[in-house]
Design a protein around this motif. Structure first.
Motif, PDB file in Angstrom:
ATOM      1  N   HIS A  45       0.906  -1.142   0.162  1.00  6.30           N
ATOM      2  CA  HIS A  45       0.059   0.119  -0.009  1.00  6.30           C
ATOM      3  C   HIS A  45       0.923   1.191   0.143  1.00  6.30           C
ATOM      4  CE1 HIS A  45      -3.626  -2.450   0.642  1.00  6.30           C
ATOM      5  NE2 HIS A  45      -3.005  -2.966   1.355  1.00  6.30           N
ATOM      6  N   PRO A  46       1.540   1.454  -1.187  1.00  4.07           N
ATOM      7  CA  PRO A  46       2.278   2.737  -1.223  1.00  4.07           C
ATOM      8  C   PRO A  46       2.080   4.009  -0.922  1.00  4.07           C
ATOM      9  CG  PRO A  46       2.119   1.977  -3.289  1.00  4.07           C
ATOM     10  CD  PRO A  46       1.433   0.611  -2.215  1.00  4.07           C
ATOM     11  N   LEU A  47       0.822   4.218  -1.444  1.00  3.32           N
ATOM     12  CA  LEU A  47      -0.022   5.549  -1.044  1.00  3.32           C
ATOM     13  C   LEU A  47      -0.072   5.743   0.303  1.00  3.32           C
ATOM     14  CD1 LEU A  47      -2.605   5.729  -4.085  1.00  3.32           C
ATOM     15  CD2 LEU A  47      -0.218   6.571  -3.829  1.00  3.32           C
ATOM     16  N   ALA A  48      -0.830   4.723   1.126  1.00  4.71           N
ATOM     17  CA  ALA A  48      -0.966   4.815   2.483  1.00  4.71           C
ATOM     18  C   ALA A  48       0.343   5.031   3.112  1.00  4.71           C
ATOM     19  CB  ALA A  48      -1.729   3.669   3.195  1.00  4.71           C
ATOM     20  N   ALA A  49       1.377   4.387   2.835  1.00  6.79           N
ATOM     21  CA  ALA A  49       2.737   4.367   3.342  1.00  6.79           C
ATOM     22  C   ALA A  49       3.491   5.661   3.256  1.00  6.79           C
ATOM     23  CB  ALA A  49       3.639   3.416   2.820  1.00  6.79           C
ATOM     24  N   GLU A  50       3.169   6.390   2.131  1.00  6.08           N
ATOM     25  CA  GLU A  50       3.935   7.649   1.795  1.00  6.08           C
ATOM     26  C   GLU A  50       3.068   8.893   2.538  1.00  6.08           C
ATOM     27  OE1 GLU A  50       3.509   8.026  -2.305  1.00  6.08           O
ATOM     28  OE2 GLU A  50       4.996   6.414  -2.976  1.00  6.08           O
ATOM     29  N   ARG A  51       1.812   8.549   2.593  1.00  8.25           N
ATOM     30  CA  ARG A  51       1.251   9.681   3.454  1.00  8.25           C
ATOM     31  C   ARG A  51       1.335   9.524   4.916  1.00  8.25           C
ATOM     32  NH1 ARG A  51      -5.219  11.266   3.194  1.00  8.25           N
ATOM     33  NH2 ARG A  51      -5.271  12.718   4.902  1.00  8.25           N
ATOM     34  N   HIS A  52       1.515   8.360   5.606  1.00  6.10           N
ATOM     35  CA  HIS A  52       1.571   8.032   7.047  1.00  6.10           C
ATOM     36  C   HIS A  52       2.998   7.677   7.512  1.00  6.10           C
ATOM     37  CE1 HIS A  52      -2.708   8.850   7.385  1.00  6.10           C
ATOM     38  NE2 HIS A  52      -2.894   7.873   6.454  1.00  6.10           N
ATOM     39  N   HIS A  53       3.604   6.868   6.643  1.00  4.75           N
ATOM     40  CA  HIS A  53       4.955   6.305   7.233  1.00  4.75           C
ATOM     41  C   HIS A  53       6.109   6.539   6.481  1.00  4.75           C
ATOM     42  CE1 HIS A  53       2.272   4.709  10.085  1.00  4.75           C
ATOM     43  NE2 HIS A  53       1.652   4.035   9.124  1.00  4.75           N
ATOM     44  N   THR A  54       6.562   7.955   5.970  1.00  5.69           N
ATOM     45  CA  THR A  54       7.522   7.944   5.005  1.00  5.69           C
ATOM     46  C   THR A  54       9.016   7.498   5.915  1.00  5.69           C
ATOM     47  OG1 THR A  54       7.571  10.268   5.709  1.00  5.69           O
ATOM     48  CG2 THR A  54       6.605   9.769   3.529  1.00  5.69           C
TER      49      THR A  54
END
Length: 356
Positions: free
Chosen positions: A341-350
């Motif tokens: 889930h790259p989109l969620a990861a980039e938003r919350h867990h960079t």
């Protein structure tokens, strides 16, 4: 028909000569209710389980005791969810959730970096949001609330009931499987309990992508203990068998497709195997629906090696430099979520992406 298939496979399991030439027309079929039909039936069940888990890593499970009414209730609300207006589904976009819960649009999930042509709703144990404190493992981000559609209140009830029901089936199956290979049935009970981390997906494959790509979901192994999959009649699931090729898994009415996760392969040093599998998108605009349930331990569980009589013959685990396995289960699941889930990861867990 199921009884005949069971007997055929039991005969095949009992004869080592037959096992050298497996049939790829269907996975082994195992009747869990045999555990309640006396010592002889249970011994046959254990022989069948042992062979399927050691040789294939996949099987079809019947006799599991899940009432048809509960299955129908879940399927009904799942179809109703995917029939909601897109705006209602996108209101649950998992990009909103630091816990990776909620709705994923078609093409937004990844397997081995390639898009999966499906949309889905990810659901876990309903717990308060947890933000890891200083020095705490980052995997505690995975605990948190689900996202539910306001227009479909019955979905919450049916989904959480399904998690409870299948946790019971999977726990019983794990006990029988461990017994089948000569281990203590309750050896892994301490890593589950009321803090286990089950995961449920409601999945729709909308048909082909239209650009020639047919990856419904790419080839992968699951990283927990056991997966129980409810699939519809469309088909598309493929399992990599002993010949190295991917073979179709024909749907079997009333059965769950069961596969072993990487934790069991690691726990038995490769004696039990986690097997690659994938889904090929259905042709044209044909929809396929499936409900995978993942039986996972606590996030902070450290899975100890399993003492069992066949340990000396274990071949060792499959090693993949691109897929490191960690001692604590939570790190394995967090790695998978960050990649899928790259989109969620980039938003919350960079800050965590370099570790994925």
């Amino acid at each position: 028909m199921t009884n005949l298939l069971n007997q055929a496979h039991l005969s095949n399991t009992a004869n080592p000569a037959n096992r050298s030439a497996p049939s790829y027309d269907q996975l082994p079929i195992i009747d869990l209710s045999a555990a309640d039909r006396g010592p002889q039936a249970r011994a046959l069940l254990h022989a069948q389980l042992h062979g399927a888990a050691h040789d294939v890593g996949f099987f079809q499970l019947v006799g599991h005791g899940v009432p048809q009414a509960e299955t129908d209730a879940l399927l009904g609300v799942m179809h109703a969810f995917f029939a909601l207006p897109e705006a209602d589904r996108l209101a649950l976009d998992n990009v909103r959730s630091p816990h990776f819960r909620g709705y994923t649009r078609t093409g937004d999930e990844r397997t081995q970096g390639a898009r999966d042509w499906r949309d889905q709703l990810d659901i876990g144990a309903e717990r308060p949001a947890r933000t890891p404190g200083p020095g705490e493992p980052a995997y505690w981000w995975l605990e948190g609330p689900n996202q539910w559609p306001a227009a479909l209140p019955g979905l919450r009830t049916a989904a959480l009931a399904w998690i409870e029901r299948l946790s019971g089936v999977a726990g019983r199956l794990l006990h029988e499987l461990l017994t089948a290979i000569g281990a203590s049935a309750d050896f892994y009970d301490p890593v589950f309990g009321d803090r286990a981390h089950p995961h449920l997906k409601l999945v729709r494959y909308p048909g082909s992508a239209g650009d020639g790509a047919d990856q419904g979901v790419g080839a992968h192994k699951d990283y927990g203990f056991l997966t129980l999959l409810l699939q519809d009649r469309v088909g598309g699931l493929q399992v990599q068998r002993e010949d190295g090729l991917f073979h179709d898994v024909p749907p079997l009415e009333g059965a769950f497709v069961v596969n072993l996760g990487e934790l069991l392969e690691v726990a038995t040093n490769g004696y039990l195997i986690a097997t690659n599998h994938r889904v090929v998108s259905p042709p044209g605009a044909t929809e396929r629906f499936s409900v995978p349930f993942f039986y996972n331990p606590r996030l902070d569980a450290r899975v100890q090696p399993l003492p069992f009589p066949h340990a000396s013959t274990a071949p060792g685990i499959t090693r993949d430099p691109a897929n490191p396995l960690f001692a604590e289960y939570g790190y394995n699941e967090l790695k998978g979520k960050l990649r899928a889930h790259p989109l969620a990861a980039e938003r919350h867990h960079t800050d965590l992406l370099t570790a994925a």
